[in-house]
Write a protein that holds these residues in place. Structure first.
Motif, PDB file in Angstrom:
ATOM      1  N   GLY A 157       0.842  -1.195   0.000  1.00  0.00           N
ATOM      2  CA  GLY A 157       0.000   0.000   0.000  1.00  0.00           C
ATOM      3  C   GLY A 157       0.877   1.244   0.000  1.00  0.00           C
ATOM      4  N   GLY A 158       0.253   2.374  -0.278  1.00  0.00           N
ATOM      5  CA  GLY A 158       0.973   3.647  -0.169  1.00  0.00           C
ATOM      6  C   GLY A 158       1.983   3.903  -1.265  1.00  0.00           C
ATOM      7  N   VAL A 159       1.845   3.194  -2.399  1.00  0.00           N
ATOM      8  CA  VAL A 159       2.813   3.406  -3.489  1.00  0.00           C
ATOM      9  C   VAL A 159       2.302   4.424  -4.514  1.00  0.00           C
ATOM     10  N   VAL A 168       6.752   9.063 -11.894  1.00  0.00           N
ATOM     11  CA  VAL A 168       5.994   9.997 -11.057  1.00  0.00           C
ATOM     12  C   VAL A 168       6.910  10.456  -9.921  1.00  0.00           C
ATOM     13  N   PRO A 169       7.275  11.726  -9.895  1.00  0.00           N
ATOM     14  CA  PRO A 169       8.153  12.196  -8.820  1.00  0.00           C
ATOM     15  C   PRO A 169       7.408  12.320  -7.495  1.00  0.00           C
ATOM     16  N   ARG A 170       8.155  12.219  -6.409  1.00  0.00           N
ATOM     17  CA  ARG A 170       7.549  12.496  -5.097  1.00  0.00           C
ATOM     18  C   ARG A 170       7.484  14.010  -4.932  1.00  0.00           C
ATOM     19  N   LEU A 188       0.437  15.157  -2.559  1.00  0.00           N
ATOM     20  CA  LEU A 188      -0.092  14.969  -1.210  1.00  0.00           C
ATOM     21  C   LEU A 188      -1.194  15.998  -0.945  1.00  0.00           C
ATOM     22  N   LYS A 216      -1.098   4.171  -5.922  1.00  0.00           N
ATOM     23  CA  LYS A 216      -2.107   3.590  -6.835  1.00  0.00           C
ATOM     24  C   LYS A 216      -3.307   4.511  -6.997  1.00  0.00           C
ATOM     25  N   THR A 217      -3.856   4.929  -5.860  1.00  0.00           N
ATOM     26  CA  THR A 217      -5.074   5.740  -5.921  1.00  0.00           C
ATOM     27  C   THR A 217      -4.783   7.097  -6.563  1.00  0.00           C
ATOM     28  N   THR A 218      -3.634   7.660  -6.218  1.00  0.00           N
ATOM     29  CA  THR A 218      -3.224   8.934  -6.824  1.00  0.00           C
ATOM     30  C   THR A 218      -3.114   8.781  -8.342  1.00  0.00           C
ATOM     31  N   SER A 249      -4.408  15.236  -2.910  1.00  0.00           N
ATOM     32  CA  SER A 249      -5.295  14.194  -2.387  1.00  0.00           C
ATOM     33  C   SER A 249      -5.924  14.632  -1.071  1.00  0.00           C
TER      34      SER A 249
HETATM   35  N1  LIG Z   1       4.011  11.263  -6.181  1.00  0.00           N
HETATM   36  C1  LIG Z   1       3.677  11.520  -4.926  1.00  0.00           C
HETATM   37  N2  LIG Z   1       4.335  12.467  -4.205  1.00  0.00           N
HETATM   38  C2  LIG Z   1       4.009  12.709  -2.923  1.00  0.00           C
HETATM   39  N3  LIG Z   1       3.011  12.098  -2.257  1.00  0.00           N
HETATM   40  C3  LIG Z   1       2.319  11.153  -2.904  1.00  0.00           C
HETATM   41  C4  LIG Z   1       2.594  10.815  -4.277  1.00  0.00           C
HETATM   42  N4  LIG Z   1       1.730   9.836  -4.644  1.00  0.00           N
HETATM   43  C5  LIG Z   1       0.955   9.587  -3.581  1.00  0.00           C
HETATM   44  N5  LIG Z   1       1.295  10.375  -2.532  1.00  0.00           N
HETATM   45  C6  LIG Z   1       0.683  10.368  -1.190  1.00  0.00           C
HETATM   46  O1  LIG Z   1       1.028   9.151  -0.548  1.00  0.00           O
HETATM   47  C7  LIG Z   1      -0.095   8.599   0.121  1.00  0.00           C
HETATM   48  C8  LIG Z   1      -0.428   7.233  -0.472  1.00  0.00           C
HETATM   49  O2  LIG Z   1      -0.814   7.418  -1.821  1.00  0.00           O
HETATM   50  P1  LIG Z   1      -1.993   6.581  -2.479  1.00  0.00           P
HETATM   51  O3  LIG Z   1      -2.141   7.062  -3.866  1.00  0.00           O
HETATM   52  O4  LIG Z   1      -3.194   6.602  -1.604  1.00  0.00           O
HETATM   53  O5  LIG Z   1      -1.344   5.121  -2.469  1.00  0.00           O
HETATM   54  P2  LIG Z   1      -2.035   3.663  -2.554  1.00  0.00           P
HETATM   55  O6  LIG Z   1      -3.342   3.814  -3.216  1.00  0.00           O
HETATM   56  O7  LIG Z   1      -1.055   2.854  -3.322  1.00  0.00           O
HETATM   57  O8  LIG Z   1      -2.157   3.195  -1.134  1.00  0.00           O
HETATM   58  C9  LIG Z   1      -1.216   9.616  -0.032  1.00  0.00           C
HETATM   59  O9  LIG Z   1      -1.228  10.430   1.094  1.00  0.00           O
HETATM   60  C10 LIG Z   1      -0.820  10.419  -1.272  1.00  0.00           C
HETATM   61  O10 LIG Z   1      -1.297  11.735  -1.219  1.00  0.00           O
END
Ligand SMILES: Nc1ncnc2c1ncn2[C@@H]1O[C@H](COP(=O)(O)OP(=O)(O)O)[C@@H](O)[C@H]1O
Ligand SMILES: [Mg+2]
Length: 269
Positions: free
Chosen positions: A11-13, A211-213, A218, A15-17, A221
């Motif tokens: 999780g937290g990679v 996709v950069p961090r 953040l 996906k949803t974003t 979302s």
């Molecule tokens: N490229 C990114 N840079 C910074 N934060 C991110 C990035 N992608 C996602 N996040 C943040 O990381 C967290 C997990 O992202 P999310 O898309 O929900 O992952 P997953 O669906 O894989 O669990 C969320 O708080 C989101 O806002």
């Protein structure tokens, strides 16, 4: 219609974003997109509007059937519609026969196609088991968001093996590509992992765009919007998902798929 799922072990990679921003970019490019949330935690609904939490959706249809069209939510963008996760707890209390899941998923795909959806994007919960496994198996393509971290060098081949097993078991799903996420510019470890993965895997399996961090993802979302809608003028990083959308069009043959569907329709007219 083309159905695309996401898949990741962890999780937290992102996906949803990815799903929210990609769905938005594809819709802006003129495709009719349905974004379906199959994560019981309802990440898509939660990000886009708090009120979607209480709505019926994917799980309600899966366990009870009913009128699919009533579950689909319109957005401000006519080309983008959302099927929220719905009431997972209520449905799992009632229970649904596991052997019926593939047929019901096929029914969801058919219903989406009947609505004129060009591209169905299915966000999944982490891990390739349970519902996520069924969803991935039902789709035409899977995108693998992979966090740029040292562990990736071992976990990506494992994921690819699992997906190739699905195919050998008869599932249609093909890998649309591996998308490197949370890439930290100027961080040498992150950069090293990116280089290692690109050297290890065939270029045809990798999205060119990473996709950069970035803090703005953040923030977006937290505000419940695609990053392109965060400000009056979309920030430059919104273009990242336009680029990924363009790669998806190529990798999945989305334009050819629509042409084929249209020529089919004109034969029937
Ligand atoms: N490229 C990114 N840079 C910074 N934060 C991110 C990035 N992608 C996602 N996040 C943040 O990381 C967290 C997990 O992202 P999310 O898309 O929900 O992952 P997953 O669906 O894989 O669990 C969320 O708080 C989101 O806002
Ligand atoms: Mg998620």
């Amino acid at each position: 219609m083309i159905a695309i799922a996401t898949a990741s072990q962890k999780g937290g990679v992102g996906k949803t974003t990815l799903c929210i921003n990609l769905a938005y970019s594809l819709a802006r490019r003129g495709w009719n997109v349905l974004l379906a949330d199959t994560d019981p935690q309802g990440g898509v609904g939660l990000s886009l509007a708090r009120s979607t939490r209480s709505k019926q959706g994917f799980y309600d249809y899966l366990c009870g059937g009913g009128d699919f069209d009533k579950l689909v939510l319109a957005t401000r963008l006519p080309e983008l519609q959302i099927l929220p996760a719905g009431q997972y707890d209520a449905c799992s209390r009632r229970g649904w026969p596991a052997h019926e899941v593939p047929a019901r998923l096929a029914d969801i795909l058919r219903s989406a196609e009947l609505r004129g959806v060009d591209c169905l994007i299915m966000d999944t919960a982490a891990g390739l088991n349970g519902m996520s496994e069924s969803v991935v198996k039902a789709c035409d393509y899977v995108i693998i968001p992979q966090q740029a971290e040292p562990l990736a060098v071992r976990s990506v081949p494992h994921m690819l093996e699992t997906l190739s097993r699905y195919r050998s078991e008869g599932a249609p799903v093909k890998v649309a590509g591996i998308l490197l996420t949370m890439v930290m510019a100027g961080n040498s470890i992150s950069q090293k992992v990116v280089n290692e993965l690109r050297a290890m895997l065939p270029a045809s399996l990798m999205f060119e765009q990473n996709v950069p961090r970035l803090e703005s993802f953040l923030e977006a979302s937290a505000m419940g919007v695609p990053v392109a809608l965060m400000k009056r003028n979309p920030p430059p990083e919104a273009l990242i998902f336009d680029q990924i959308a363009a790669e998806i069009e190529q990798r999945t043959g989305l334009p050819e798929d629509r042409e084929a569907a249209q020529s089919h329709a004109s034969l029937l007219d």
